[in-house]
Design a protein around this motif. Structure first.
Motif, PDB file in Angstrom:
ATOM      1  N   GLN A  85       0.829  -1.204   0.000  1.00  0.00           N
ATOM      2  CA  GLN A  85       0.000   0.000   0.000  1.00  0.00           C
ATOM      3  C   GLN A  85       0.866   1.258   0.000  1.00  0.00           C
ATOM      4  N   VAL A  86       1.933   1.237   0.783  1.00  0.00           N
ATOM      5  CA  VAL A  86       2.837   2.380   0.871  1.00  0.00           C
ATOM      6  C   VAL A  86       3.565   2.597  -0.451  1.00  0.00           C
ATOM      7  N   ILE A  87       4.019   1.522  -1.092  1.00  0.00           N
ATOM      8  CA  ILE A  87       4.687   1.642  -2.389  1.00  0.00           C
ATOM      9  C   ILE A  87       3.766   2.299  -3.404  1.00  0.00           C
ATOM     10  N   GLU A  88       2.509   1.909  -3.416  1.00  0.00           N
ATOM     11  CA  GLU A  88       1.534   2.495  -4.337  1.00  0.00           C
ATOM     12  C   GLU A  88       1.366   3.993  -4.066  1.00  0.00           C
ATOM     13  N   ALA A  89       1.265   4.367  -2.789  1.00  0.00           N
ATOM     14  CA  ALA A  89       1.063   5.775  -2.427  1.00  0.00           C
ATOM     15  C   ALA A  89       2.275   6.620  -2.804  1.00  0.00           C
ATOM     16  N   VAL A  90       3.463   6.111  -2.540  1.00  0.00           N
ATOM     17  CA  VAL A  90       4.689   6.854  -2.875  1.00  0.00           C
ATOM     18  C   VAL A  90       4.839   6.955  -4.384  1.00  0.00           C
ATOM     19  N   LYS A  91       4.514   5.877  -5.104  1.00  0.00           N
ATOM     20  CA  LYS A  91       4.603   5.903  -6.566  1.00  0.00           C
ATOM     21  C   LYS A  91       3.699   6.974  -7.147  1.00  0.00           C
ATOM     22  N   ASN A  92       2.487   7.120  -6.591  1.00  0.00           N
ATOM     23  CA  ASN A  92       1.559   8.134  -7.088  1.00  0.00           C
ATOM     24  C   ASN A  92       2.123   9.532  -6.927  1.00  0.00           C
ATOM     25  N   HIS A  93       2.859   9.774  -5.840  1.00  0.00           N
ATOM     26  CA  HIS A  93       3.532  11.058  -5.663  1.00  0.00           C
ATOM     27  C   HIS A  93       4.652  11.216  -6.693  1.00  0.00           C
ATOM     28  N   ALA A  94       5.398  10.135  -6.892  1.00  0.00           N
ATOM     29  CA  ALA A  94       6.584  10.209  -7.740  1.00  0.00           C
ATOM     30  C   ALA A  94       6.258  10.475  -9.202  1.00  0.00           C
ATOM     31  N   VAL A  95       5.120   9.959  -9.707  1.00  0.00           N
ATOM     32  CA  VAL A  95       4.808  10.130 -11.128  1.00  0.00           C
ATOM     33  C   VAL A  95       4.171  11.484 -11.425  1.00  0.00           C
ATOM     34  N   SER A  96       3.950  12.300 -10.410  1.00  0.00           N
ATOM     35  CA  SER A  96       3.483  13.657 -10.654  1.00  0.00           C
ATOM     36  C   SER A  96       4.627  14.469 -11.257  1.00  0.00           C
ATOM     37  N   LEU A  97       4.312  15.629 -11.840  1.00  0.00           N
ATOM     38  CA  LEU A  97       5.348  16.492 -12.425  1.00  0.00           C
ATOM     39  C   LEU A  97       6.389  16.845 -11.380  1.00  0.00           C
ATOM     40  N   ASN A  98       5.923  17.138 -10.160  1.00  0.00           N
ATOM     41  CA  ASN A  98       6.835  17.487  -9.073  1.00  0.00           C
ATOM     42  C   ASN A  98       7.797  16.336  -8.790  1.00  0.00           C
ATOM     43  N   GLY A  99       7.260  15.105  -8.805  1.00  0.00           N
ATOM     44  CA  GLY A  99       8.084  13.944  -8.545  1.00  0.00           C
ATOM     45  C   GLY A  99       9.113  13.704  -9.634  1.00  0.00           C
ATOM     46  N   ILE A 100       8.706  13.891 -10.897  1.00  0.00           N
ATOM     47  CA  ILE A 100       9.622  13.693 -12.020  1.00  0.00           C
ATOM     48  C   ILE A 100      10.786  14.680 -11.939  1.00  0.00           C
TER      49      ILE A 100
END
Length: 310
Positions: free
Chosen positions: A218-233
């Motif tokens: 669940q945590v990996i999914e949540a962090v991934k969602n942050h990471a694929v945002s423009l800010n994360g990229i």
């Protein structure tokens, strides 16, 4: 009216201008990425980090179908020369289909370790490191991996805080505090890196390690969602720099950044998840000197794993 020669010269000038602008763009992006990576390394430059030495080289096997299988090994390094792996996952990236798959391998699975007798799966890393763990997974599950990434939990905390300074949103299902270093109350809330790690590691309830693995996914999914945002990229090179002291891997820095960039720029595929042993696919037992173990129904679990990954 322009002659053919004039049109050709005009087209040539446009081509040169486009090429020059492209080179400038590449230099800007490269410079920005290098600067962000350097800033990340400065954040964690005082960190002791990981410094494991292994007797045997990692002989990962490249997939023939273009997929990348990476063995993720989570450890809680506290200065010991040896450490058991606290979490073990196989992460698969399929660039053609834009698919990410995560297989969580329970650490108490009772396996045959090549060159040794049967032990819990996490003992393989303790005995000889990533290569023996790779061999153990191959012998017992008939699955190959190409790379390994050894990750200290301190890296996870720092990367989360660098990626999401205001926290990552998680729906905490119950009060948690025992043996995780933080106290969490039920409800939807934004967790810091330390809190998120505590949430992922909690196992003092009726679900035990199975609940812990579910929360890790669940945590990996949540962090991934942050990471694929423009800010994360934009922050990807910085995140790699922050985590560098806490990571040991068979991949080069350029390969790490390439793989991270491909995943982030892919559009953010949903993560498919599997836990081994599968539900109702094991029994429990206890052995002297080893303790409680999970004994999978091997045919069922190998079939489920291969169907999931291949």
């Amino acid at each position: 009216m322009q002659t053919r020669q004039q049109r050709r010269r005009k087209k040539l000038r446009k081509g040169r201008l486009f090429f020059a602008l492209f080179i400038i763009f590449v230099l800007i992006v490269t410079g920005f990425s290098t600067t962000q990576y350097w800033l990340g390394t400065q954040i964690s430059k005082e960190a002791k980090g990981l410094d494991y030495t292994f007797d045997e080289d990692f002989n990962g096997v490249k997939s023939q179908d273009g997929k990348v299988n990476v063995l993720l090994i989570g450890v809680d390094s506290r200065g010991e020369e040896k450490s058991r792996s606290d979490s073990m996952m196989i992460a698969q990236w399929d660039g053609k289909k834009d698919e990410i798959k995560i297989v969580s391998l329970m650490r108490d699975i009772y396996v045959t370790i090549p060159g040794y007798q049967s032990y819990k799966l996490n003992t393989a890393f303790f005995l000889e490191g990533p290569e023996l763990l790779r061999k153990t997974i191959k012998e017992n599950f008939d699955i190959d991996v190409e790379h390994y990434v050894l990750l200290d939990f301190a890296a996870f905390e720092n990367m989360v805080d660098a990626l999401a300074p205001n926290g990552v949103e998680i729906d905490v299902e119950k009060a948690m505090s025992e043996e995780i270093g933080v106290s969490l109350e039920p409800g939807v809330q934004k967790l810091s890196g330390k809190e998120l790690l505590g949430y992922a590691r909690f196992r003092k309830d009726s679900e035990g390690d199975f609940g812990r693995v579910k929360r890790q996914q669940q945590v990996i999914e949540a962090v991934k969602n942050h990471a694929v945002s423009l800010n994360g990229i934009i922050k990807a090179p910085k995140l790699l720099g922050v985590a560098q002291p806490y990571i040991q891997t068979s991949m080069t820095n350029s390969r790490q950044l390439e793989l991270m960039s491909r995943i982030l720029l892919s559009g953010g595929a949903e993560i498919e998840r599997l836990t081994i042993p599968i539900e109702n696919g094991y029994t429990t037992a206890s052995y002297p000197g080893i303790g409680s173990v999970l004994e999978p129904f091997w045919d069922e679990n190998i079939e489920a794993l291969k169907e999931f990954l291949e």
